[in-house]
Each structure stands twice: as structure tokens, then as C-alpha cells.
Motif scaffolding. Structure first.
Motif, PDB file in Angstrom:
ATOM      1  N   ILE A  54       2.568   1.824  -3.395  1.00 22.67           N
ATOM      2  CA  ILE A  54       1.668   2.395  -4.401  1.00 22.67           C
ATOM      3  C   ILE A  54       1.438   3.876  -4.116  1.00 22.67           C
ATOM      4  O   ILE A  54       1.488   4.719  -5.017  1.00 22.67           O
ATOM      5  CB  ILE A  54       0.326   1.636  -4.410  1.00 22.67           C
ATOM      6  CG1 ILE A  54       0.543   0.184  -4.827  1.00 22.67           C
ATOM      7  CG2 ILE A  54      -0.674   2.317  -5.355  1.00 22.67           C
ATOM      8  CD1 ILE A  54      -0.689  -0.695  -4.668  1.00 22.67           C
ATOM      9  N   ASP A  99       4.477   5.168 -13.506  1.00 17.27           N
ATOM     10  CA  ASP A  99       3.075   5.249 -13.088  1.00 17.27           C
ATOM     11  C   ASP A  99       2.170   4.995 -14.293  1.00 17.27           C
ATOM     12  O   ASP A  99       2.202   5.730 -15.275  1.00 17.27           O
ATOM     13  CB  ASP A  99       2.789   6.626 -12.498  1.00 17.27           C
ATOM     14  CG  ASP A  99       1.437   6.698 -11.807  1.00 17.27           C
ATOM     15  OD1 ASP A  99       0.652   5.740 -11.946  1.00 17.27           O
ATOM     16  OD2 ASP A  99       1.169   7.711 -11.130  1.00 17.27           O
ATOM     17  N   GLN A 140       0.799  -0.873  -8.820  1.00 20.59           N
ATOM     18  CA  GLN A 140      -0.217   0.072  -9.270  1.00 20.59           C
ATOM     19  C   GLN A 140      -1.506   0.009  -8.460  1.00 20.59           C
ATOM     20  O   GLN A 140      -2.145   1.027  -8.219  1.00 20.59           O
ATOM     21  CB  GLN A 140      -0.563  -0.203 -10.753  1.00 20.59           C
ATOM     22  CG  GLN A 140       0.620  -0.256 -11.687  1.00 20.59           C
ATOM     23  CD  GLN A 140       1.290   1.089 -11.900  1.00 20.59           C
ATOM     24  OE1 GLN A 140       0.629   2.121 -11.920  1.00 20.59           O
ATOM     25  NE2 GLN A 140       2.611   1.094 -12.052  1.00 20.59           N
ATOM     26  N   LEU A 141      -1.894  -1.203  -8.013  1.00 22.00           N
ATOM     27  CA  LEU A 141      -3.207  -1.363  -7.403  1.00 22.00           C
ATOM     28  C   LEU A 141      -3.252  -2.639  -6.580  1.00 22.00           C
ATOM     29  O   LEU A 141      -2.634  -3.642  -6.943  1.00 22.00           O
ATOM     30  CB  LEU A 141      -4.270  -1.427  -8.513  1.00 22.00           C
ATOM     31  CG  LEU A 141      -5.741  -1.505  -8.124  1.00 22.00           C
ATOM     32  CD1 LEU A 141      -6.196  -0.168  -7.558  1.00 22.00           C
ATOM     33  CD2 LEU A 141      -6.583  -1.866  -9.347  1.00 22.00           C
ATOM     34  N   LEU A 199      -3.419   3.847 -13.267  1.00 22.04           N
ATOM     35  CA  LEU A 199      -4.386   2.764 -13.440  1.00 22.04           C
ATOM     36  C   LEU A 199      -5.721   3.092 -12.780  1.00 22.04           C
ATOM     37  O   LEU A 199      -5.777   3.460 -11.613  1.00 22.04           O
ATOM     38  CB  LEU A 199      -3.819   1.472 -12.846  1.00 22.04           C
ATOM     39  CG  LEU A 199      -4.515   0.175 -13.220  1.00 22.04           C
ATOM     40  CD1 LEU A 199      -4.370  -0.102 -14.708  1.00 22.04           C
ATOM     41  CD2 LEU A 199      -3.922  -0.984 -12.420  1.00 22.04           C
ATOM     42  N   ASP A 200      -6.791   2.953 -13.542  1.00 19.30           N
ATOM     43  CA  ASP A 200      -8.152   3.082 -13.027  1.00 19.30           C
ATOM     44  C   ASP A 200      -8.701   1.663 -12.903  1.00 19.30           C
ATOM     45  O   ASP A 200      -8.912   0.970 -13.895  1.00 19.30           O
ATOM     46  CB  ASP A 200      -9.000   3.909 -13.995  1.00 19.30           C
ATOM     47  CG  ASP A 200     -10.429   4.107 -13.502  1.00 19.30           C
ATOM     48  OD1 ASP A 200     -11.057   3.114 -13.089  1.00 19.30           O
ATOM     49  OD2 ASP A 200     -10.912   5.240 -13.520  1.00 19.30           O
ATOM     50  N   GLY A 201      -8.957   1.226 -11.668  1.00 16.94           N
ATOM     51  CA  GLY A 201      -9.386  -0.149 -11.435  1.00 16.94           C
ATOM     52  C   GLY A 201     -10.665  -0.508 -12.167  1.00 16.94           C
ATOM     53  O   GLY A 201     -10.775  -1.595 -12.755  1.00 16.94           O
ATOM     54  N   TYR A 221       0.838  -1.210   0.000  1.00 19.61           N
ATOM     55  CA  TYR A 221       0.000   0.000   0.000  1.00 19.61           C
ATOM     56  C   TYR A 221       0.868   1.254   0.000  1.00 19.61           C
ATOM     57  O   TYR A 221       0.621   2.192  -0.770  1.00 19.61           O
ATOM     58  CB  TYR A 221      -0.920  -0.030   1.222  1.00 19.61           C
ATOM     59  CG  TYR A 221      -1.805   1.182   1.356  1.00 19.61           C
ATOM     60  CD1 TYR A 221      -3.034   1.251   0.705  1.00 19.61           C
ATOM     61  CD2 TYR A 221      -1.421   2.269   2.137  1.00 19.61           C
ATOM     62  CE1 TYR A 221      -3.850   2.361   0.826  1.00 19.61           C
ATOM     63  CE2 TYR A 221      -2.232   3.385   2.267  1.00 19.61           C
ATOM     64  CZ  TYR A 221      -3.444   3.430   1.602  1.00 19.61           C
ATOM     65  OH  TYR A 221      -4.238   4.532   1.724  1.00 19.61           O
ATOM     66  N   LYS A 223      -5.866  -5.551  -5.240  1.00 17.83           N
ATOM     67  CA  LYS A 223      -7.167  -6.077  -5.652  1.00 17.83           C
ATOM     68  C   LYS A 223      -7.524  -7.309  -4.824  1.00 17.83           C
ATOM     69  O   LYS A 223      -6.704  -8.207  -4.656  1.00 17.83           O
ATOM     70  CB  LYS A 223      -7.108  -6.456  -7.140  1.00 17.83           C
ATOM     71  CG  LYS A 223      -8.254  -7.306  -7.653  1.00 17.83           C
ATOM     72  CD  LYS A 223      -9.501  -6.503  -7.912  1.00 17.83           C
ATOM     73  CE  LYS A 223     -10.562  -7.340  -8.633  1.00 17.83           C
ATOM     74  NZ  LYS A 223     -11.811  -6.583  -8.825  1.00 17.83           N
ATOM     75  N   ASN A 275      -0.557  -9.778 -12.292  1.00 20.24           N
ATOM     76  CA  ASN A 275      -1.194  -9.839 -10.979  1.00 20.24           C
ATOM     77  C   ASN A 275      -0.439 -10.881 -10.161  1.00 20.24           C
ATOM     78  O   ASN A 275      -0.296 -12.031 -10.571  1.00 20.24           O
ATOM     79  CB  ASN A 275      -2.693 -10.150 -11.079  1.00 20.24           C
ATOM     80  CG  ASN A 275      -2.991 -11.536 -11.603  1.00 20.24           C
ATOM     81  OD1 ASN A 275      -2.893 -12.525 -10.879  1.00 20.24           O
ATOM     82  ND2 ASN A 275      -3.367 -11.626 -12.882  1.00 20.24           N
ATOM     83  N   CYS A 314       0.606  -4.974 -10.989  1.00 22.14           N
ATOM     84  CA  CYS A 314       1.873  -4.249 -11.120  1.00 22.14           C
ATOM     85  C   CYS A 314       2.424  -4.341 -12.538  1.00 22.14           C
ATOM     86  O   CYS A 314       2.032  -5.205 -13.331  1.00 22.14           O
ATOM     87  CB  CYS A 314       2.898  -4.807 -10.128  1.00 22.14           C
ATOM     88  SG  CYS A 314       3.175  -6.590 -10.276  1.00 22.14           S
TER      89      CYS A 314
END
Length: 339
Positions: free
Chosen positions: A161, A227, A187-188, A230-232, A158, A190, A208, A200
Motif C-alpha cells: 500500500i 490508486d 488500498q487500505l 481511498l479515505d477510510g 502494508y 482494516k 475486502n 483492495c
């Protein structure tokens, strides 16, 4: 600074001025006070317009934010609270508000054991104390498992990111014989099916990585972070699960569900693109438009003989083969009769 943060600072400043019994404030004075308050917080010159302050006063007077502040203009130019004891920080809370707050606390309590929420423990405790909800049992239960392997990695992932840090992860997939080092640009995070994954960038491609397969994580301070912005919602829009292909296009998947399970599929769609193609007394045929991945196959297999894939053909044949192998496993199973 966000506009919401700016507004909160202005409201707090206006409240301080309006309850001051020893000084008179004109509209121009209030504008100046708000501008100075924003300057202190932002560290740069900030001018608040007359229209903005007038709108703030209007909002404070209204029920919009629950303030209903008794703001009056006296001597035709000075602003104050008609009730000298009023403050926006002393708003009474009714019974419905308390119930809503209590419900929110009960939900938050279910996350307080996760390490990534450890900073919230004190806040949750204060809320419990203030609304006297400590002894109440939660009537909302979320599916979670704090004992899942890999949850201890959430903090560092966390933070990486958030602060845009490259990571060196020692990783061993279920199929690999040996662990491998992955230099990734996280990046995120999930969650899917009660497992956590890091989305990533690695060697120019998106991966993933399951947290429960990570053996160690180190921050790589030398490598510049990339960067992906990323939009989930956008990234996962064409899939079920977490496995996204850079090259595979979404395909129409048609499947039949028997009558007893049709209402379940209608109320809990397999994917947001789901449509009913046809329906009769035997069941219904549904269509979804998705990338065909491992998680989709597992989900469809989970319905057993209640669901039949019609198209595409290659997916139907893979499903058929898996059911045949499953039948063989049961036919070849030799166990002693249970007593």
C-alpha cells in the motif's frame, strides 16, 4: 517536505546559532542559515522569509512548544540565548510529563509483538529506559490476539500500500472449495472485530479480503498500480463492519431495545448515525442509516431477545427466520445430562 518537518529543521538550526558563543548572528544571518539548512535537506533552492523566522523565534520564546527559550537581542541587532547553557534539546521534563510518557509507553508495548511494529521495538526500549518504566505493569489493556492467522501478511500488505504495488494473492474464502488467484491493487488495511482485512481494487470493484484466508502473496511488478486515493473514514461511513456495496444505498433501520439495554446502546452506538426516536419505561426505539450487510445482522443478532428490528421489513424477516432456526436447533439438540 511537510511544513512540520520544515519547522523542526528551522528550530534546530536557530538553536544551533543562538547557542554559538563564538559567532554573532543578525536576523538576516538567521534567515540565511535556515534557508541553507532546508537546501541541504531538500536538495533544492529554498528561501525562508523574514516573517517566518521572526515567528519561529516568537514560538521558541513562548510556552507553545514547551521551549520558553531565553532569546535576547543585544547591541540592538544580534540574537543569542541569555543563558549560555540553554538548548531546546535540554528541556527538563516534569512529573506530569513523565507520567504521560509512561502511559504512552505502556500502550505502545502492547503492539511491539506485531511484526508490523517490529521497527519500533528499539524506540520503545529507549523510552522505557529513559523514564524508568520497565518494571511497571500496564493499566490499559487493549483487545488483541497476536496468534490470529494472517497477521504474518501485514508487513507485505502494508509495504504494498505504501509503495503502491500490485499483488497476486492466492485466496480461499470460507465458502469456496478451491483457492483462487486475485490480482489486486491494495488500498487500505482494516481491523474489525479482532480480524484484519485488506481493502483492495480487483477487476474494477472494491473487495475486502480477510488476511486469515490468504494462502500466499506475491508482488506483481508488471501491472501498473491503480490508486483509488481511498479515505477510510469516508469509505466506511455508511456501514457497520467492512463490507461496502458499490450499489446499495444507506437505509433507515429502526430497532427497539429493552429498558435494561437502552443505556448500553446509548453509550455505545451501533453506528455514528444513531438517533433515539422514542423512549418509555419499556425501552427505546433507535434509528440508524446504514447499508444492510452481514456484519450489521450479526451485531443485531448478538443482542438476542433484548433487541427487535422494526424496519425495514426484509431485515426484520431475516432476523425472525434466524431466531426461528436457532430455536429449532435447541429443540432438536439431544445431549447427555452433565454429571
Amino acid at each position: 517536505m511537510s511544513s512540520n518537518k520544515n519547522a523542526l529543521i528551522r528550530y534546530k538550526t536557530l538553536d544551533k546559532c543562538l547557542k554559538n558563543k563564538y559567532k554573532q548572528y543578525t536576523l538576516e544571518d538567521l534567515i540565511e542559515e535556515c534557508s541553507e539548512a532546508l537546501f541541504e535537506f531538500e536538495g533544492k533552492e529554498s528561501f525562508v522569509s523574514k516573517r517566518t523566522v521572526q515567528l519561529d523565534l516568537q514560538n521558541m520564546r513562548s510556552e507553545k512548544f514547551g521551549y520558553e527559550a531565553p532569546i535576547e537581542v543585544y547591541d540592538k541587532k544580534y540574537y543569542r540565548y541569555s543563558d549560555p547553557d540553554y538548548s531546546i534539546h535540554q528541556i527538563s521534563v516534569n512529573e506530569n510529563d513523565l507520567k504521560a510518557m509512561n502511559n504512552a509507553v505502556q500502550i505502545l508495548k502492547q503492539f511491539k509483538d506485531f511484526s508490523m511494529f517490529k521497527d519500533m521495538n528499539g524506540v520503545i526500549q529507549k523510552l522505557e529506559d529513559s523514564i524508568h518504566s520497565t518494571n511497571q505493569k500496564s493499566i490499559i489493556h487493549l483487545d488483541k490476539n497476536e496468534q490470529l492467522k494472517g497477521l504474518e501478511h501485514i508487513d507485505i500488505l502494508y509495504e504494498a500500500i505504501l509503495n503502491k504495488k500490485v499483488l497476486n494473492i492466492l485466496y480461499k474464502s470460507f465458502t469456496a472449495k478451491q483457492s483462487s488467484n486475485f490480482v489486486v491493487h491494495p488500498q487500505l488495511l482494516k481491523e474489525y472485530n479482532n480480524r484484519w482485512f485488506l481493502i483492495c481494487l480487483h477487476k474494477g470493484k472494491m473487495y475486502n479480503l480477510a488476511l486469515d484466508r490468504m494462502e500466499s502473496i506475491e508482488v506483481d511488478e508488471k501491472t501498473p498500480y491503480i490508486d483509488q486515493d481511498l479515505d477510510g473514514d469516508e469509505f466506511f461511513k455508511d456501514i457497520v463492519g467492512v463490507t461496502v456495496s458499490d450499489t446499495m444505498k444507506p437505509r433507515n433501520v429502526f430497532f427497539f431495545v429493552d429498558a435494561s439495554n437502552t443505556p448500553y446502546i446509548k453509550t455505545k452506538p451501533v453506528h455514528k448515525s444513531q438517533e433515539v426516536v422514542s423512549e418509555d419505561e419499556d425501552g427505546a426505539i433507535f434509528k440508524i442509516c446504514v447499508q444492510i450487510n452481514y456484519e450489521l445482522e450479526r451485531l443485531l443478532l448478538g443482542f438476542g431477545n433484548c433487541l427487535i428490528v422494526h424496519k425495514p421489513r426484509n431485515l426484520r424477516l431475516r432476523m425472525e427466520e434466524k431466531f426461528k432456526n436457532g430455536l429449532k436447533n435447541y429443540q432438536n439438540l439431544i445431549i447427555e445430562d452433565e454429571v
